[in-house]
Design an enzyme around this catalytic site. Structure first.
Site, PDB file in Angstrom:
ATOM      1  N   ASP A  73      41.042  -2.634 -13.278  1.00 27.60           N
ATOM      2  CA  ASP A  73      41.668  -2.027 -14.458  1.00 27.60           C
ATOM      3  C   ASP A  73      40.709  -1.804 -15.638  1.00 27.60           C
ATOM      4  O   ASP A  73      41.015  -1.041 -16.538  1.00 27.60           O
ATOM      5  CB  ASP A  73      42.837  -2.900 -14.946  1.00 27.60           C
ATOM      6  CG  ASP A  73      44.054  -2.792 -14.038  1.00 27.60           C
ATOM      7  OD1 ASP A  73      43.973  -2.086 -13.019  1.00 27.60           O
ATOM      8  OD2 ASP A  73      45.079  -3.417 -14.349  1.00 27.60           O
TER       9      ASP A  73
ATOM     10  N   ILE B 213      45.442   1.578  -2.554  1.00 19.47           N
ATOM     11  CA  ILE B 213      44.253   2.188  -1.965  1.00 19.47           C
ATOM     12  C   ILE B 213      43.082   2.080  -2.966  1.00 19.47           C
ATOM     13  O   ILE B 213      41.921   1.965  -2.587  1.00 19.47           O
ATOM     14  CB  ILE B 213      44.521   3.655  -1.570  1.00 19.47           C
ATOM     15  CG1 ILE B 213      43.422   4.176  -0.665  1.00 19.47           C
ATOM     16  CG2 ILE B 213      44.695   4.545  -2.765  1.00 19.47           C
ATOM     17  CD1 ILE B 213      43.743   5.541  -0.074  1.00 19.47           C
TER      18      ILE B 213
ATOM     19  N   ALA C  91      25.921 -13.380  -4.906  1.00 17.54           N
ATOM     20  CA  ALA C  91      24.899 -13.669  -5.926  1.00 17.54           C
ATOM     21  C   ALA C  91      25.029 -15.101  -6.442  1.00 17.54           C
ATOM     22  O   ALA C  91      24.023 -15.779  -6.680  1.00 17.54           O
ATOM     23  CB  ALA C  91      25.026 -12.665  -7.072  1.00 17.54           C
TER      24      ALA C  91
ATOM     25  N   THR D 275      38.013  -6.863 -12.089  1.00 18.79           N
ATOM     26  CA  THR D 275      39.331  -6.221 -11.977  1.00 18.79           C
ATOM     27  C   THR D 275      39.129  -4.718 -12.041  1.00 18.79           C
ATOM     28  O   THR D 275      38.314  -4.242 -12.834  1.00 18.79           O
ATOM     29  CB  THR D 275      40.303  -6.654 -13.096  1.00 18.79           C
ATOM     30  OG1 THR D 275      41.349  -5.679 -13.205  1.00 18.79           O
ATOM     31  CG2 THR D 275      39.644  -6.754 -14.463  1.00 18.79           C
TER      32      THR D 275
ATOM     33  N   GLY E  31      40.259 -11.629 -13.743  1.00 15.01           N
ATOM     34  CA  GLY E  31      40.579 -10.977 -15.010  1.00 15.01           C
ATOM     35  C   GLY E  31      41.053 -11.969 -16.061  1.00 15.01           C
ATOM     36  O   GLY E  31      40.803 -13.178 -15.948  1.00 15.01           O
ATOM     37  N   ASP E  32      41.762 -11.461 -17.034  1.00 11.89           N
ATOM     38  CA  ASP E  32      42.199 -12.259 -18.184  1.00 11.89           C
ATOM     39  C   ASP E  32      42.947 -13.536 -17.785  1.00 11.89           C
ATOM     40  O   ASP E  32      42.633 -14.630 -18.263  1.00 11.89           O
ATOM     41  CB  ASP E  32      43.081 -11.355 -19.065  1.00 11.89           C
ATOM     42  CG  ASP E  32      43.612 -12.070 -20.273  1.00 11.89           C
ATOM     43  OD1 ASP E  32      42.934 -12.030 -21.309  1.00 11.89           O
ATOM     44  OD2 ASP E  32      44.695 -12.692 -20.191  1.00 11.89           O
ATOM     45  N   GLY E  33      43.910 -13.419 -16.891  1.00 13.30           N
ATOM     46  CA  GLY E  33      44.700 -14.583 -16.469  1.00 13.30           C
ATOM     47  C   GLY E  33      43.807 -15.632 -15.816  1.00 13.30           C
ATOM     48  O   GLY E  33      43.978 -16.839 -16.032  1.00 13.30           O
TER      49      GLY E  33
ATOM     50  N   GLY F 226      44.176 -10.025  -8.993  1.00 14.01           N
ATOM     51  CA  GLY F 226      44.022  -8.875  -8.082  1.00 14.01           C
ATOM     52  C   GLY F 226      42.577  -8.758  -7.616  1.00 14.01           C
ATOM     53  O   GLY F 226      41.648  -8.950  -8.408  1.00 14.01           O
TER      54      GLY F 226
ATOM     55  N   ARG G  59      47.569 -14.893  -7.227  1.00  6.89           N
ATOM     56  CA  ARG G  59      48.020 -15.070  -8.616  1.00  6.89           C
ATOM     57  C   ARG G  59      48.799 -16.374  -8.593  1.00  6.89           C
ATOM     58  O   ARG G  59      49.655 -16.575  -7.734  1.00  6.89           O
ATOM     59  CB  ARG G  59      48.919 -13.917  -9.038  1.00  6.89           C
ATOM     60  CG  ARG G  59      48.237 -12.538  -8.932  1.00  6.89           C
ATOM     61  CD  ARG G  59      49.075 -11.463  -9.581  1.00  6.89           C
ATOM     62  NE  ARG G  59      48.657 -10.126  -9.206  1.00  6.89           N
ATOM     63  CZ  ARG G  59      47.664  -9.445  -9.780  1.00  6.89           C
ATOM     64  NH1 ARG G  59      46.975  -9.992 -10.759  1.00  6.89           N
ATOM     65  NH2 ARG G  59      47.370  -8.215  -9.388  1.00  6.89           N
TER      66      ARG G  59
ATOM     67  N   HIS H  29      48.133  26.201 -10.162  1.00  8.54           N
ATOM     68  CA  HIS H  29      48.376  24.787  -9.827  1.00  8.54           C
ATOM     69  C   HIS H  29      47.894  23.906 -10.977  1.00  8.54           C
ATOM     70  O   HIS H  29      47.067  24.334 -11.791  1.00  8.54           O
ATOM     71  CB  HIS H  29      47.634  24.400  -8.547  1.00  8.54           C
ATOM     72  CG  HIS H  29      46.153  24.420  -8.731  1.00  8.54           C
ATOM     73  ND1 HIS H  29      45.387  25.543  -8.489  1.00  8.54           N
ATOM     74  CD2 HIS H  29      45.295  23.466  -9.180  1.00  8.54           C
ATOM     75  CE1 HIS H  29      44.133  25.269  -8.767  1.00  8.54           C
ATOM     76  NE2 HIS H  29      44.044  24.029  -9.192  1.00  8.54           N
TER      77      HIS H  29
ATOM     78  N   ARG I 279      47.812  -1.499 -15.198  1.00  5.25           N
ATOM     79  CA  ARG I 279      49.069  -2.080 -15.682  1.00  5.25           C
ATOM     80  C   ARG I 279      49.210  -1.972 -17.194  1.00  5.25           C
ATOM     81  O   ARG I 279      50.245  -1.619 -17.712  1.00  5.25           O
ATOM     82  CB  ARG I 279      49.121  -3.545 -15.251  1.00  5.25           C
ATOM     83  CG  ARG I 279      50.486  -4.101 -15.231  1.00  5.25           C
ATOM     84  CD  ARG I 279      50.541  -5.486 -14.690  1.00  5.25           C
ATOM     85  NE  ARG I 279      49.248  -6.028 -14.281  1.00  5.25           N
ATOM     86  CZ  ARG I 279      49.127  -7.065 -13.486  1.00  5.25           C
ATOM     87  NH1 ARG I 279      50.177  -7.636 -12.991  1.00  5.25           N
ATOM     88  NH2 ARG I 279      47.934  -7.542 -13.187  1.00  5.25           N
TER      89      ARG I 279
ATOM     90  N   ARG J 186      55.134  17.907  -6.966  1.00  2.55           N
ATOM     91  CA  ARG J 186      55.002  16.826  -5.990  1.00  2.55           C
ATOM     92  C   ARG J 186      54.355  15.626  -6.691  1.00  2.55           C
ATOM     93  O   ARG J 186      53.574  15.806  -7.639  1.00  2.55           O
ATOM     94  CB  ARG J 186      54.114  17.238  -4.820  1.00  2.55           C
ATOM     95  CG  ARG J 186      54.707  18.327  -3.948  1.00  2.55           C
ATOM     96  CD  ARG J 186      55.853  17.794  -3.096  1.00  2.55           C
ATOM     97  NE  ARG J 186      56.348  18.791  -2.162  1.00  2.55           N
ATOM     98  CZ  ARG J 186      57.258  19.721  -2.438  1.00  2.55           C
ATOM     99  NH1 ARG J 186      57.785  19.799  -3.662  1.00  2.55           N
ATOM    100  NH2 ARG J 186      57.654  20.577  -1.521  1.00  2.55           N
TER     101      ARG J 186
ATOM    102  N   ARG K 181      51.191  24.494  -6.585  1.00  7.08           N
ATOM    103  CA  ARG K 181      52.092  23.421  -7.020  1.00  7.08           C
ATOM    104  C   ARG K 181      51.538  22.640  -8.205  1.00  7.08           C
ATOM    105  O   ARG K 181      50.334  22.620  -8.459  1.00  7.08           O
ATOM    106  CB  ARG K 181      52.272  22.408  -5.890  1.00  7.08           C
ATOM    107  CG  ARG K 181      53.243  22.857  -4.842  1.00  7.08           C
ATOM    108  CD  ARG K 181      53.292  21.821  -3.725  1.00  7.08           C
ATOM    109  NE  ARG K 181      54.269  22.208  -2.724  1.00  7.08           N
ATOM    110  CZ  ARG K 181      54.245  21.793  -1.463  1.00  7.08           C
ATOM    111  NH1 ARG K 181      53.283  21.000  -1.043  1.00  7.08           N
ATOM    112  NH2 ARG K 181      55.184  22.176  -0.626  1.00  7.08           N
TER     113      ARG K 181
ATOM    114  N   ASP L 112      40.178  -3.830 -18.042  1.00  2.80           N
ATOM    115  CA  ASP L 112      40.946  -4.173 -19.244  1.00  2.80           C
ATOM    116  C   ASP L 112      40.470  -5.461 -19.919  1.00  2.80           C
ATOM    117  O   ASP L 112      41.247  -6.142 -20.570  1.00  2.80           O
ATOM    118  CB  ASP L 112      42.444  -4.276 -18.894  1.00  2.80           C
ATOM    119  CG  ASP L 112      42.714  -5.324 -17.820  1.00  2.80           C
ATOM    120  OD1 ASP L 112      41.757  -5.857 -17.240  1.00  2.80           O
ATOM    121  OD2 ASP L 112      43.900  -5.611 -17.565  1.00  2.80           O
TER     122      ASP L 112
HETATM  123  O1  F6P Z   1      44.347  -5.794 -10.356  1.00  4.55           O
HETATM  124  C1  F6P Z   1      45.005  -5.031 -11.303  1.00  4.55           C
HETATM  125  C2  F6P Z   1      46.130  -4.322 -10.641  1.00  4.55           C
HETATM  126  O2  F6P Z   1      45.629  -3.551  -9.574  1.00  4.55           O
HETATM  127  C3  F6P Z   1      46.939  -3.453 -11.577  1.00  4.55           C
HETATM  128  O3  F6P Z   1      46.363  -2.200 -11.798  1.00  4.55           O
HETATM  129  C4  F6P Z   1      48.255  -3.395 -10.870  1.00  4.55           C
HETATM  130  O4  F6P Z   1      49.288  -3.185 -11.777  1.00  4.55           O
HETATM  131  C5  F6P Z   1      48.366  -4.752 -10.281  1.00  4.55           C
HETATM  132  O5  F6P Z   1      47.066  -5.223 -10.110  1.00  4.55           O
HETATM  133  C6  F6P Z   1      49.084  -4.805  -8.962  1.00  4.55           C
HETATM  134  O6  F6P Z   1      49.219  -6.123  -8.592  1.00  4.55           O
HETATM  135  P1  F6P Z   1      49.714  -6.609  -7.177  1.00  4.55           P
HETATM  136  O7  F6P Z   1      48.582  -6.384  -6.214  1.00  4.55           O
HETATM  137  O8  F6P Z   1      50.002  -8.047  -7.365  1.00  4.55           O
HETATM  138  O9  F6P Z   1      50.887  -5.784  -6.815  1.00  4.55           O
END
Ligand code: F6P
Length: 319
Positions: free
Chosen positions: A127, A250, A22, A125, A102-104, A11, A72, A215, A171, A243, A162, A129
């Protein structure tokens, strides 16, 4: 080392462009040639690459996304895909590779390292993570993007009395949720790393109403639950007007914050310096603000835990 390559994978994250810049500029500063590989490992296997110059990274430090595109790639998880990647790198005289992702993405970089291709990973990333580093590139921007949206949601939540459920990305990690929950004054934050009790969420909402609160905002990390399902449950069990907003992708776009640009610049430069020093098979990140390299194996085997003190604090402050 005379020629290196750089790619972005997984991602995208705001600040990846600053990291590419850089890498390219540091390498050129040291008299090296740099190649940009397009679309991550998928592009590597298909020899999608372009020479990088000082000019090709001009005017990108402030841009979200990645000028190298990203993907990916399932095929690169297989030995055949990795062997093909190595073959392409060798064919083009590339002697080292910087992988931003990221990790992958690091698992692919680790495979190439084991096949004899020097690689360094940069954590990118939204996230946040990745263990063994303070923060990943893109997290700060994503949090700021989400908080801007949540502040706007609060305006309309107040006007209409609300309850709003806002689902944020993450994720497997609740970092974005925790940060925006705390920074946005949310009533409850649901994250994958902590068990939650929806009836307790409801009791908290009802206590607020009893005090005259009109709210509320509940933040849900996508890895904890579906915001839509949580919204349905709350509406059915409270009778409040609920809601749901799913912030979605985004959070992955937009101009990187200064903090992300600075981090990306530090890590991009450090990755090149490490390759020049014949270091390989490591991720470069900051720890307590200091740039450090950590073995990929350590990154893969270290359990990752968000800063639960922030989660506890968010709960205390939303009493
Ligand atoms: O890059 C991490 C992430 O944004 C996660 O938070 C999310 O679950 C995932 O990627 C969404 O992936 P894709 O853009 O492939 O739908």
């Amino acid at each position: 080392m005379r020629k290196i390559a750089v790619l972005t994978s997984g991602g995208d994250a705001p600040g990846m462009n600053a990291a590419i810049r850089a890498v390219v500029r540091t390498a050129i500063y040291h008299g090296m040639e740099v190649v940009g590989i397009l679309r991550g490992y998928s592009g590597l296997m298909q020899e999608e690459m372009m020479p990088m110059t000082l000019g090709s990274v001009a005017d990108i430090i402030q841009r979200g996304g990645t000028i190298l595109y990203t993907a990916r790639c399932e095929a690169f998880k297989q030995p055949e895909g990795q062997a093909r990647g190595l073959e392409v790198l060798r064919k083009h005289g590339i002697e080292g590779l910087v992988v931003i992702g990221g990790d992958g993405s690091f698992r692919g970089a680790q495979a190439l390292h084991k096949l004899g291709m020097p690689t360094i990973g940069i954590p990118g990333t939204i996230d946040n993570d990745i263990p063994c580093c303070d923060v990943t590139i893109g997290f700060d921007t994503a949090v700021n993007t989400a908080i801007e949206a949540i502040d706007k949601i609060r305006d309309t939540a107040t006007s209409h009395d609300r309850t709003y459920v806002v689902e944020v990305m993450g994720r497997h990690a609740g970092d974005i949720a925790m940060y925006v929950g705390l920074a946005g004054g949310a009533e409850s934050v649901l994250i994958p790393e902590a068990p939650y009790d929806l009836d307790e969420v409801i009791r908290k909402l009802e206590r607020g109403v009893a005090r005259g609160k009109k709210h509320s905002i509940i933040i849900v990390a996508e890895g904890a639950a579906s915001g839509i399902e949580i919204g349905k449950y709350l509406a059915e069990h409270t009778g409040f007007e609920v809601r749901v907003t799913v912030l979605g992708h985004i959070q992955r776009g937009g101009a990187p914050t200064a903090r992300d640009r600075v981090l990306a610049s530090q890590l991009g430069a450090a990755a090149v310096e490490l390759l020049r020093d014949n270091v390989s098979g490591k991720m470069v990140g900051t720890r307590n603000g200091v740039v450090q390299a950590v073995d990929f194996d350590t990154v893969f085997t270290t359990p990752r835990q968000p800063d639960m003190r922030l989660y506890d604090l968010a709960n205390i402050l939303s009493i």
